[in-house]
Structures are given as C-alpha cells and as structure tokens.
Design an enzyme around this catalytic site. Structure first.
Site, mmCIF file in Angstrom:
data_model
loop_
_atom_site.group_PDB
_atom_site.id
_atom_site.type_symbol
_atom_site.label_atom_id
_atom_site.label_comp_id
_atom_site.label_asym_id
_atom_site.label_seq_id
_atom_site.Cartn_x
_atom_site.Cartn_y
_atom_site.Cartn_z
ATOM 1 N N PRO A 83 13.073 6.567 0.922
ATOM 2 C CA PRO A 83 14.242 7.334 1.468
ATOM 3 C C PRO A 83 15.899 6.143 1.703
ATOM 4 O O PRO A 83 16.609 7.498 2.360
ATOM 5 C CB PRO A 83 13.211 6.772 1.959
ATOM 6 C CG PRO A 83 12.671 5.536 2.282
ATOM 7 C CD PRO A 83 12.462 6.039 0.819
ATOM 8 N N GLY A 110 12.651 12.393 2.748
ATOM 9 C CA GLY A 110 13.055 11.215 2.198
ATOM 10 C C GLY A 110 12.252 11.378 0.721
ATOM 11 O O GLY A 110 11.884 10.090 -0.722
ATOM 12 N N LYS A 111 11.425 12.083 0.388
ATOM 13 C CA LYS A 111 10.397 12.611 -0.844
ATOM 14 C C LYS A 111 11.873 13.497 -1.771
ATOM 15 O O LYS A 111 12.819 14.358 -1.195
ATOM 16 C CB LYS A 111 10.226 13.613 -0.472
ATOM 17 C CG LYS A 111 8.696 12.890 0.709
ATOM 18 C CD LYS A 111 7.525 14.300 1.352
ATOM 19 C CE LYS A 111 7.146 13.515 2.156
ATOM 20 N NZ LYS A 111 6.282 14.155 2.980
ATOM 21 N N LYS A 133 11.353 5.575 -15.631
ATOM 22 C CA LYS A 133 11.084 4.521 -15.222
ATOM 23 C C LYS A 133 12.019 5.666 -13.662
ATOM 24 O O LYS A 133 12.393 7.068 -14.555
ATOM 25 C CB LYS A 133 12.821 3.838 -15.874
ATOM 26 C CG LYS A 133 11.514 2.363 -16.325
ATOM 27 C CD LYS A 133 12.361 1.459 -16.128
ATOM 28 C CE LYS A 133 11.781 -0.099 -16.288
ATOM 29 N NZ LYS A 133 12.685 -1.155 -17.068
ATOM 30 N N LEU A 329 1.556 4.637 5.227
ATOM 31 C CA LEU A 329 -0.258 4.852 5.761
ATOM 32 C C LEU A 329 -0.936 5.578 4.404
ATOM 33 O O LEU A 329 -2.101 5.269 3.808
ATOM 34 C CB LEU A 329 -0.557 5.705 7.170
ATOM 35 C CG LEU A 329 -0.315 4.553 8.343
ATOM 36 C CD1 LEU A 329 -0.264 5.331 9.179
ATOM 37 C CD2 LEU A 329 -0.776 3.809 7.934
ATOM 38 N N ARG A 330 -0.430 6.601 3.936
ATOM 39 C CA ARG A 330 -0.036 7.775 3.184
ATOM 40 C C ARG A 330 -0.854 7.479 1.798
ATOM 41 O O ARG A 330 -1.676 7.076 0.904
ATOM 42 C CB ARG A 330 0.895 8.853 2.955
ATOM 43 C CG ARG A 330 0.356 10.835 1.720
ATOM 44 C CD ARG A 330 1.377 10.933 1.509
ATOM 45 N NE ARG A 330 2.729 10.444 2.357
ATOM 46 C CZ ARG A 330 2.462 12.156 3.604
ATOM 47 N NH1 ARG A 330 1.409 12.943 3.045
ATOM 48 N NH2 ARG A 330 3.545 12.743 4.511
ATOM 49 N N ASP A 351 -8.180 -8.606 0.979
ATOM 50 C CA ASP A 351 -8.246 -10.173 0.837
ATOM 51 C C ASP A 351 -6.689 -9.993 2.437
ATOM 52 O O ASP A 351 -6.600 -8.818 2.262
ATOM 53 C CB ASP A 351 -7.036 -10.006 -0.498
ATOM 54 C CG ASP A 351 -6.277 -11.447 -0.051
ATOM 55 O OD1 ASP A 351 -7.115 -12.398 -0.480
ATOM 56 O OD2 ASP A 351 -5.510 -11.476 -0.189
ATOM 57 N N GLU A 406 -12.074 -10.869 4.067
ATOM 58 C CA GLU A 406 -11.575 -11.872 3.753
ATOM 59 C C GLU A 406 -10.988 -12.179 5.503
ATOM 60 O O GLU A 406 -9.778 -12.699 5.329
ATOM 61 C CB GLU A 406 -10.887 -12.046 2.808
ATOM 62 C CG GLU A 406 -10.833 -13.615 2.473
ATOM 63 C CD GLU A 406 -9.206 -14.564 1.851
ATOM 64 O OE1 GLU A 406 -9.734 -14.847 1.194
ATOM 65 O OE2 GLU A 406 -8.211 -13.446 1.531
#
Length: 700
Positions: A83, A110-111, A133, A329-330, A351, A406
């Site tokens: 983004p 932002g994609k 990269k 979330l995705r 964890d 945990e």
C-alpha cells in the site's frame, strides 16, 4: 465499538448458545453485555467478509492468488499488497536482477500485479528454485529490496546471511504426495503431545533435517506412547536462536531443515503412525527484520503492523500486527489454511495469546482472577476478535482440527465454542503448573512441600475448558533455567548415572521425584499431556542455540538419545516410566475422563490419593516415611491390582512391592468414600491400582 465503519450495539446482538456458557459459569452473567459486544465484533467482520469477498472460504485461500504462481499456460503471475509503494518491480535470477524490467501494475487498494508469459519453448519465465525479490519505490523515492511476504520458500544467502525468497515450483513428479489418511481428533481422545524441534533432534552438533526427524525421531515418539507431535520453529525465522518465535516468512517452512516436500513427508509419515501433527503458530508478533522480514515492507512503519508504540512489543523487540486491517486478516487467516492445506497439519498451538489479547501484553501485570481483569479496557478487542474468527474458520472447514492457546491469564470462555460467546480454542496450556514445580525445586526442600498447595495448583483451572498439563516444556529447558531432572540431579548427572556405580542419595531422590512429579501432573493436571523432547528421560544439560555468546556452538543444541538407549545408564529408567505412563493412559483414558476425585491430601504424611477413570492413584512424597498398611478410600469395590509402580526395578526403583499382590476393598468407608483398602506404599513412590475386572477387560 466500530468495526469496518459499523457501530456494534451490544443490546442488538444475539449469541446463539449464551445460556449454555452462563450455566457453566454463572459469574459471567454480570458481563453479558461485554460478551455480546465481543460476539458482535466477530459477527460483523464475518458478515463483511461474506458480503465483500465472496465468502470466508475464498477470503482465507488468498495464498492461491497472492505471491508468485505458475499460470495454466506455463507463465507466471505475481500479486502483492504494497500500500505504501509508488512503484513495484519483480526481479531476480530470471531477469539478471534488472531493477525495472518487470514492473507490477497498481490494481487498486494497494495491490500490485504482473503476469509474465511463458518462454517461446513453453517453459516458465521464472525457473523453479530461482531467487526473487520485490524492488519497491517508496513514497520518499527510495528504492528498496524486499522478500515476498507470501513466499513459500526462503533460503539464506551464504555471503550476506540474509534470507531471500525463492520460487518453489518443482516438477510434478518431485512434489510429495501423501500416502496416509489424516487421523481426525474426535473431541474426546486424550492427547499426549510430544513438543519437538527438528533442528536439535540429532545427537550430533548440527542442524538436523526433516528427513532425520522423520526416520529417527518419529519412531521414538510413537514408541513412547505419544499420539501427537507439536513442531516448533517450522515457520521461517532468520535468527536460529529465537527458537522460531521471531518469524520472518510466515508461509515458508524453514529451509534449514530441508525443502517443503521433506516437511510434507514428515507430516504424512506421522499420520501413518496415527500421530497428529500440530504446528507452533506465531501470529502474536513478527521479527523486526527489514531486509528479510515484514517490517517496513512497503517503506512505511505500518503496512502489516500498527504504527507508533502500539506496533512494537518492547520486551520482545518485535512488531505487532494490526488485526483490524482487512489485508492483515486476509494474510493471517490464509496463513492458517496454507499450513493445513499444503502440509496437512492437524492443529495449531497459538503462541503468545496473552500478549495478543491485552494492550499491556501481560507485561508487569499480575492476574488475580478477578473478572474485571478480563472485561475491562485492558483487553485488545481487535486481537481477540481475530482469534475468534480464526477458530471459527478452522473448526468450520476442518472438523477435528485442534487449536491450543498459550494463555496465562485465565481469560474466561477462551476455550468454549464461538456460538456460546467463547473464543473457540480447544485447549489452553496449564502454565502455572511448571512454574510451581520449578519454584518448589528451586526454593524448598521436598520435606517442606505443601501438599495441599501442589494439589490446588494442579486442579485450579476452568473445568469447563480443557487444559494441557505439563511439568516442564521448552521454557524450562533453555539456558538460564533448568529442567526438573537438572534441578534434582545436576550435581551428579555426569558422574553417577551409570548402573555400575552405587546409587547415591541425590540420584535416588532425583529419579524417584522425577517420576512422581510427572505422573501426578499427567493424571491430575488436565485433559491432555505435553512433554518436551528429551525430558522424558531426564536429558542432562540445558538447551542453548548457537549464538555469539557461546561462540556459535551447537554443543547444547542437540538431543543425546544414546543416553536413553544405553542399558548401563539410569536415564533408561525414566524413559521406561514415561512409556509405561502413556501406555496406561492409552488403555484407561484418564485424560479424557472427568476430573479426579481427591480423597486424601495429608500434609504430615505427604500423601495424595485420588480416583480417575476407575483407577486409584497414590503418591507418597515423604522423604523418609514408608507406610506398611496405609488405608485409603475408594468409590468402587472389588479386587485391585498394581498396574503401575514407580518403585519397580525397570523404572530404577527398589522393587519393594510384590507386583502380584491383590488388594481387596472392605465396606469400611474412609475419607468420604464408601469403601477402603490398605496398601504398602514406600517413601517417594507413586502407585496406580486398577480393578481386576478392568485389567482383564482391557488386556493390561
């Protein structure tokens, strides 16, 4: 609270089975409004996903479209969420590292995407195993190189020591195909979990491989009677000594141990042995690494993380996810499904849950058990909502999957179903138990132990929510602490563990208490059991990964299995007892049985007696006293026989009991039980008795 622009009104929220939760814990009645508000936050995000993303299934399979993939015609497509970028480029071995030859196009929100056609001969424009990269032009105009967040494989550059993303696209014949059906947890079977780290699983001072673990360690785990293995440090982490808790690439299995196909073989082989495989899932934070991690990925401070102080865990020196961000979330939900779909994992141990669900991360905070701790402003609703959504998704798509938290605070309803207003976990770790044992061993002589306090620690849990009991885990094995065996016997573990030497008082005490501590924790402390690799036989020394502080030595980053295999060493006695303990639970299923009935907690005698799964457990923690005719209460009448005796010769004991002895109950009630029997129980010994009819029935 506003969720994606929608205001949550608690009074309008209906939790389908809230009455069940309130029945189990009436104290929650005073917090119904907050429970409804939290459920409303979960419900609203779920509805938004269904409305805007074509459903939860599509939203959580984003790994199929994000990252880099081969197309049907042999080309390659790459899609990333960047983004804060002004421009994005794909570069690598395939284009001679040309910085601007292959620009991605901004598709909005932002994609960024690019499609590369196949070569003239039909081959892929980005060959398998190519280093790749993203080149990112930031808002300030700086050009920076970044590892792909959705990379499925990353390897360490030997020159720079940085991890770099690799296009893992092996030919079809090289892709591992599972051969065994997955075992499916029925929600009832007691889990005996073997916590393991692939890298330290060899006796040699080196990083062990997935193949080594598959061929050498899995048979040990099966032979010891464990039905689940929990793998640590599988998600790629740049710093080996972080024990895997500073993740840099969330979709990549660590290349230190081999390639992804080798991990698939490990999981499938475990399934063939009837062993569930759980993954240590680190969604509580991420490494601060910039050049080979997610930090400052798009050149901004935030992107995947909160900006400002909320985005940094000061104690862990790591970054904290923004769980209210749609793309985060995705990313995280898809990450969970990736490990299930691609590798076949059967569950996750999440964890740092306590760190996630409180703004203070549990730092400098003592949890009193007062419900105001759990329903006040200190709770991070966004993180709690994410965990609820994750559990809902996993249990909806994968019936029988296991999720473990945990979590140290005791958050109510964390391990209750989402439809009750809970957060959906199946188990939480009983983290107070190992702390109690270490405190006792470190600060008290065993003759001064408070028996009632020990028992209270073992049973003080939310009994409507499953707990995993453990006497020690990897935390106690790390350098700076000591394992139970080390606390008990470190002065003589290098000199007096041979059966050719006289058994000293220190070794005698150590072996005896090691067995008693583990059995009482196993049988009384919860609904599942966990052991860290090597602790079953009292592995000597601490665990220390190669790092500058120890001259990068691997000497303490290994497991000395030969100690348990050597018939001339006393380690085998503890190994034998561990196997017998698990085998007995496999027959009688006390872990999946209701909580034990405790009939005796005698401070002067240092005796504990309880019944669970039709078994009678007796523990004599006294350092000198043996009792020839100790009367104990029992609920079920009949003839009892010994089925486990920690004093047996095969367990390094003194063989003071006749294994063939029959124990008959009398109608003389005792300790609030209808029947009683008398038994000889020596000092520092644990016994388990079973009815003869059950022994015959179960073939014990």
């Amino acid at each position: 609270m506003a969720v994606n622009g929608m205001i949550i009104k608690a009074d309008d929220v209906v939790i389908p089975r809230l009455d069940r939760l309130l029945e189990l814990d009436p104290y929650l009645s005073g917090h119904q409004r907050e429970l409804k508000r939290r459920y409303g936050c979960f419900e609203q995000i779920l509805k938004s996903i269904e409305t805007n993303e074509g459903g939860l299934d599509a939203f959580t399979k984003a790994y199929q479209t994000y990252g880099i993939h081969r197309t049907a015609d042999g080309g390659v497509v790459c899609k990333e969420w960047v983004p804060g970028a002004e421009a994005v480029y794909l570069k690598g071995d395939f284009n001679g590292w040309n910085p601007t030859q292959n620009p991605l196009q901004n598709s909005g929100f932002g994609k960024w995407e690019i499609t590369l056609p196949p070569k003239e001969d039909g081959s892929s424009p980005v060959p398998h195993n190519s280093v790749i990269k993203l080149g990112i032009k930031t808002k300030s105009g700086e050009m920076v190189d970044r590892v792909l967040p959705w990379a499925r494989y990353t390897v360490q550059d030997p020159q720079t020591t940085l991890f770099q993303s690799v296009f893992w696209d092996p030919p079809k014949e090289a892709i591992y195909q599972p051969k065994n059906p997955k075992p499916q947890w029925d929600g009832q079977l007691g889990l005996r979990i073997y916590e393991a780290h692939v890298g330290i699983s060899s006796w040699e001072g080196k990083v062990a491989s997935y193949d080594h673990f598959t061929d050498n360690v899995l048979p040990r785990i099966k032979g010891q009677g464990y039905n689940a293995v929990q793998l640590m440090a599988v998600m790629e982490h740049a710093f080996y000594a972080s024990f895997g808790y500073q993740v840099t690439s969330f979709f990549a299995s660590s290349s230190r141990y081999g390639n992804p196909e080798a991990l698939k073989r490990l999981v499938d082989t475990a399934h063939g042995m009837g062993i569930y495989v759980f993954l240590d899932m680190v969604h509580s934070h991420a490494a601060k690494n910039v050049l080979d991690g997610l930090n400052q990925f798009d050149g901004t401070e935030s992107c995947y993380f909160h900006s400002g102080t909320r985005g940094t865990h000061l104690l862990w020196d790591s970054r904290l996810f923004d769980y209210n961000n749609w793309e985060v979330l995705r990313f995280l939900l898809s990450n969970l499904r990736w490990w299930v779909e691609e590798f076949g994992f059967d569950g996750f141990r999440f964890d740092g849950v306590s760190s996630m669900i409180y703004h203070h991360h549990g730092v400098g905070t003592g949890f009193s058990g007062d419900y105001s701790d759990y329903f006040g402003l200190a709770v991070d609703t966004e993180a709690l909502t994410y965990l609820t959504l994750a559990n809902h998704m996993l249990h909806s798509f994968y019936p029988g999957i296991v999720t473990i938290a945990e979590e140290v605070s005791g958050m109510p309803a964390l391990c209750r179903p989402v439809e009750e207003g809970g957060n959906g976990f199946d188990f939480r770790l009983g983290m107070a138990i190992p702390d109690k044992w270490i405190k006792l061993l470190k600060e008290y002589k065993d003759e001064d132990w408070n028996i009632g306090n020990i028992v209270w620690t073992l049973i003080n849990r939310r009994h409507s929510e499953r707990t995993i009991a453990y006497a020690e885990s990897h935390d106690q094995a790390l350098v700076g602490d000591k394992t139970i065996a080390f606390w008990l016997m470190d002065k003589e573990m290098y000199t007096n563990m041979s059966v050719l030497t006289t058994q000293t008082d220190i070794i005698d005490r150590g072996l005896a208490l090691h067995k008693c501590i583990r059995l009482i924790t196993h049988a009384l402390g919860g609904e599942a059991w966990l052991n860290f690799m090597g602790n079953e036989f009292g592995h000597p020394e601490w665990l220390d990964f190669p790092r500058p502080g120890n001259n990068n030595s691997y000497h303490y980053a290994r497991r000395q299995w030969h100690l348990a295999d050597d018939n001339l060493l006393r380690y085998r006695f503890l190994n034998n007892f561990d196997r017998a303990m698990n085998s007995l639970d496999d027959k009688f299923h006390w872990l999946s049985s209701p909580q034990a009935y405790i009939s005796c907690k005698h401070e002067d005698d240092k005796m504990v007696v309880f019944e669970r799964a039709r078994l009678l457990f007796l523990f004599n923690f006294h350092h000198t006293k043996s009792f020839p005719d100790y009367r104990v209460g029992v609920g079920l009448p009949g003839k009892y026989k010994l089925v486990l005796n920690s004093d047996s010769e095969e367990f390094g004991g003194h063989n003071r009991l006749d294994q063939s002895t029959d124990y008959f109950t009398s109608d003389q009630g005792f300790a609030n039980r209808e029947h009683s029997l008398q038994v000889y129980i020596p000092s520092r010994v644990a016994l388990v008795l079973a009815l003869e009819e059950d022994i015959v029935k179960l073939g014990v």
